[in-house]
Design an enzyme around this catalytic site. Structure first.
Site, PDB file in Angstrom:
ATOM      1  N   CYS A 233      -2.421   9.060   2.262  1.00 45.09           N
ATOM      2  CA  CYS A 233      -1.392   8.548   1.160  1.00 45.09           C
ATOM      3  C   CYS A 233      -2.746   9.033   0.297  1.00 45.09           C
ATOM      4  CB  CYS A 233      -1.798   6.732   1.159  1.00 45.09           C
ATOM      5  SG  CYS A 233      -3.089   6.242   1.562  1.00 45.09           S
TER       6      CYS A 233
ATOM      7  N   GLU B 272       0.793  -1.188   0.342  1.00 45.38           N
ATOM      8  CA  GLU B 272       0.226   0.206  -0.003  1.00 45.38           C
ATOM      9  C   GLU B 272       0.900   1.245  -0.141  1.00 45.38           C
ATOM     10  OE1 GLU B 272      -2.819   0.307  -0.071  1.00 45.38           O
ATOM     11  OE2 GLU B 272      -4.093  -1.979   0.848  1.00 45.38           O
TER      12      GLU B 272
HETATM   13  P1  NAP Z   1       8.333   5.325   4.554  1.00 48.29           P
HETATM   14  O1  NAP Z   1       9.663   6.158   5.320  1.00 48.29           O
HETATM   15  O2  NAP Z   1       8.069   4.345   3.538  1.00 48.29           O
HETATM   16  O3  NAP Z   1       8.305   4.263   6.203  1.00 48.29           O
HETATM   17  C1  NAP Z   1       7.353   3.382   6.255  1.00 48.29           C
HETATM   18  C2  NAP Z   1       7.602   2.195   6.709  1.00 48.29           C
HETATM   19  O4  NAP Z   1       8.434   1.828   5.801  1.00 48.29           O
HETATM   20  C3  NAP Z   1       8.356   2.436   8.261  1.00 48.29           C
HETATM   21  O5  NAP Z   1       8.604   1.838   9.034  1.00 48.29           O
HETATM   22  C4  NAP Z   1       9.825   2.499   7.887  1.00 48.29           C
HETATM   23  O6  NAP Z   1      10.346   2.037   9.410  1.00 48.29           O
HETATM   24  C5  NAP Z   1       9.545   1.295   6.818  1.00 48.29           C
HETATM   25  N1  NAP Z   1      10.588   1.659   5.606  1.00 48.29           N
HETATM   26  C6  NAP Z   1      11.327   2.507   5.052  1.00 48.29           C
HETATM   27  N2  NAP Z   1      12.130   2.289   4.326  1.00 48.29           N
HETATM   28  C7  NAP Z   1      12.278   1.020   3.692  1.00 48.29           C
HETATM   29  C8  NAP Z   1      13.624   0.029   3.395  1.00 48.29           C
HETATM   30  N3  NAP Z   1      13.635   0.449   2.510  1.00 48.29           N
HETATM   31  N4  NAP Z   1      12.851  -1.173   3.485  1.00 48.29           N
HETATM   32  C9  NAP Z   1      12.445  -1.363   4.407  1.00 48.29           C
HETATM   33  N5  NAP Z   1      11.319  -0.963   4.934  1.00 48.29           N
HETATM   34  C10 NAP Z   1      11.190   0.707   4.851  1.00 48.29           C
HETATM   35  O7  NAP Z   1       6.871   6.006   4.414  1.00 48.29           O
HETATM   36  P2  NAP Z   1       6.697   7.437   5.008  1.00 48.29           P
HETATM   37  O8  NAP Z   1       7.521   8.068   4.323  1.00 48.29           O
HETATM   38  O9  NAP Z   1       7.060   7.388   6.757  1.00 48.29           O
HETATM   39  O10 NAP Z   1       4.977   7.770   5.204  1.00 48.29           O
HETATM   40  C11 NAP Z   1       4.115   8.086   3.909  1.00 48.29           C
HETATM   41  C12 NAP Z   1       3.593   6.837   2.973  1.00 48.29           C
HETATM   42  O11 NAP Z   1       3.288   6.271   3.262  1.00 48.29           O
HETATM   43  C13 NAP Z   1       3.887   8.075   1.794  1.00 48.29           C
HETATM   44  O12 NAP Z   1       4.419   7.589   0.892  1.00 48.29           O
HETATM   45  C14 NAP Z   1       1.977   7.866   1.849  1.00 48.29           C
HETATM   46  O13 NAP Z   1       1.536   8.185   0.686  1.00 48.29           O
HETATM   47  C15 NAP Z   1       2.634   6.128   2.493  1.00 48.29           C
HETATM   48  N6  NAP Z   1       1.579   5.389   2.698  1.00 48.29           N
HETATM   49  C16 NAP Z   1       0.479   4.790   2.047  1.00 48.29           C
HETATM   50  C17 NAP Z   1      -0.924   4.253   2.648  1.00 48.29           C
HETATM   51  C18 NAP Z   1      -1.961   3.080   1.546  1.00 48.29           C
HETATM   52  O14 NAP Z   1      -2.460   2.957   2.252  1.00 48.29           O
HETATM   53  N7  NAP Z   1      -1.650   2.761   0.484  1.00 48.29           N
HETATM   54  C19 NAP Z   1      -1.075   4.961   3.928  1.00 48.29           C
HETATM   55  C20 NAP Z   1      -0.343   5.640   4.822  1.00 48.29           C
HETATM   56  C21 NAP Z   1       0.601   5.992   4.105  1.00 48.29           C
HETATM   57  P3  NAP Z   1      11.397   3.235   9.267  1.00 48.29           P
HETATM   58  O15 NAP Z   1      10.561   4.668   9.992  1.00 48.29           O
HETATM   59  O16 NAP Z   1      12.130   2.812  10.520  1.00 48.29           O
HETATM   60  O17 NAP Z   1      12.365   4.494   8.583  1.00 48.29           O
END
Ligand code: NAP
Length: 464
Positions: free
Chosen positions: A268, A234
């Protein structure tokens, strides 16, 4: 990224956590695998009772948990309370409906008569240990919407939550423990994202679900592909919000504001690109900019606050950079556009409306994760749909029209996992949620969500 609770309203670090070492990670994996051997034998009623007890605790402790959420990621307190209430509702929804959603399925006798079976049916069996990598923006809801169906289906869960919401992550694990979850059924692992590939590779982990950014999705999807494991992704979104001449304009304007600034603009499924027909553009644009300008920005603990800080300094700076790039290339800020005048403590960014945006600007292509709206004027529905689809993302979409033919065309042509007419995108336990294109794959919620982490088993029994 350090694992820490940092208050986004002040920038103050309140608590830091040591990440689990290898021995602790190994122990958690062993506990999860052990727990699955027993938990898979439980019946639906027992699993439903666990979810109901967790819902009761979540309701009873809503105020405390909501304060933890707001302290860690800055959403207005009333929105954190609403998130807790919605999460409890989803727990109850799966407790009530989960068994029926994955009940044994019997194809009509006539359809399987030539298979030679005396009895043939489908059983939804659990997969095993499911790893969930979750984001901070809805730190309760994102976890519950994966966890409730996973547990109801007989899986057990490991949560790697975002590094900036450790207290919320531990609070959820503690709540399920007190609700009576057996040891190892649901564990919060305080680890960095660097440990995720190792967890996915581990033979005791059966599947992985990630909610987060496109970059994290690529890494997790690649690791799951390498390990040949089921994954659900997601990811981000840049949802369009189309306004056509037949729309109820005042309702469209007020919904547009809510759809853009919910969760301090960090959702999102927030509407991010507002695509307005030229006949109503002047009225929409001025009312929208005025309503955005009037929003009350401030301390998220204050009941009158409508817009709090962004969750992290990095997030605020990334957003500011996107806007600066647009302004440098000729965009106009109808309101907002810089945080220079805001208090330097906390990571606030003002509500911002950009016009005169062109394709070479980053803001035209990239997700704006904060209270920044991009406004486009279009000639007709052709141009509106073309612009709506001109994004790598395909999470959801919003269309304001009272013309049935326009509705039909939008439903046929918009490339997104949801099309919401005369309203704003929202998730609901009974409706599937997910996207296409770079917004990911797989679905959460409803029957689709619970079946993602099931072994869809064909049972064929010969004549005796
Ligand atoms: P993010 O940096 O991707 O972090 C989300 C999760 O992934 C965290 O637990 C993070 O851990 C982990 N993570 C980050 N990089 C990773 C990698 N290379 N390998 C494995 N795990 C990894 O996302 P964010 O910036 O915090 O959140 C915002 C994003 O999420 C936006 O793009 C938003 O649109 C999206 N989102 C999508 C939905 C949906 O349902 N489609 C819902 C909510 C949010 P750490 O915190 O330890 O880095």
């Amino acid at each position: 990224m350090p694992i820490a609770t940092v208050n986004p309203a002040t920038g103050e670090t309140l608590e830091t956590f040591d990440p689990l070492d290898q021995d602790a990670v190994e122990l958690a994996l062993a506990k999860a695998a052990d727990a699955f051997r027993t938990y898979r034998t439980t019946g639906f009623e027992e699993r439903a009772e666990l979810l109901r007890r967790a819902a009761v605790l979540l309701d009873a402790e809503r105020d405390r948990i909501a304060r933890t959420v707001t302290t860690e990621m800055g959403k207005p307190l009333a929105q954190a309370e609403a998130e807790a209430a919605k999460s409890a509702k989803a727990l109850r929804w799966y407790a009530d409906h989960g068994a029926a959603l994955i009940a044994d399925e019997y194809p009509p006798d006539a359809d399987v008569a030539d298979s030679g079976a005396e009895l043939a049916y489908v059983r939804y069996r659990p997969l095993g240990v499911v790893l969930a990598v979750m984001p901070w923006n809805f730190p309760l809801w994102q976890v519950v919407r994966f966890l409730a169906p996973a547990l109801m289906a007989g899986n057990v869960a490991l949560l790697k939550h975002a590094s900036n919401v450790p207290r919320t992550s531990l609070a959820l694990a503690d709540l399920f423990h007190r609700a009576g979850a057996a040891e190892g059924c649901f564990q919060s692992l305080l680890v960095g994202s660097d440990v995720v590939p190792q967890l996915i590779q581990d033979p005791r982990v059966a599947a992985v679900t990630l909610t987060g950014s496109e970059g994290a999705g690529r890494s997790v999807g690649a690791a799951a592909g390498e390990a040949l494991k089921k994954s659900v992704l997601e990811l981000g979104g840049s949802d369009p919000f189309l306004v056509m001449p037949s729309a109820d304009l005042p309702a469209a304007v007020s919904t547009a504001v809510r759809a853009r600034i919910q969760n301090n603009g960090q959702s999102c499924i927030a509407a991010k690109r507002f695509i307005v027909h030229q006949d109503v553009y002047p009225r929409f644009a001025s009312a929208f900019a005025e309503a955005m300008r009037a929003l009350r920005l401030g301390d998220p603990m204050e009941p009158t606050t409508e817009l709090g800080p962004l969750a992290t300094r990095q997030g605020r700076d990334d957003l500011a950079e996107l806007v600066s790039d647009a302004l440098a290339h000729g965009a106009t800020a109808e309101t907002g556009g810089t945080h220079a005048a805001l208090p330097s403590t906390g990571w606030y960014y003002p509500p911002t409306v950009l016009t005169d945006v062109t394709p070479e600007m980053r803001v035209h292509r990239e997700e704006t994760f904060g209270p920044v709206a991009v406004l486009y004027r279009v000639r007709d529905l052709d141009e509106a749909i073309g612009l709506a689809n001109a994004t790598p993302y395909g999470l959801s979409s919003n269309v304001w029209t009272n013309e049935p033919t326009e509705r039909d065309r939008c439903l046929r042509e918009l490339e997104a996992g949801g099309v919401f007419f005369n309203g704003m995108t929202a998730s609901h336990p009974a409706l599937p949620f997910g996207g296409v294109k770079h917004s990911g794959y797989g679905r959460e919620l409803a029957g689709h969500g619970i079946r993602e982490f099931c072994n869809v088993t064909t049972v064929w029994q010969g004549k005796s």
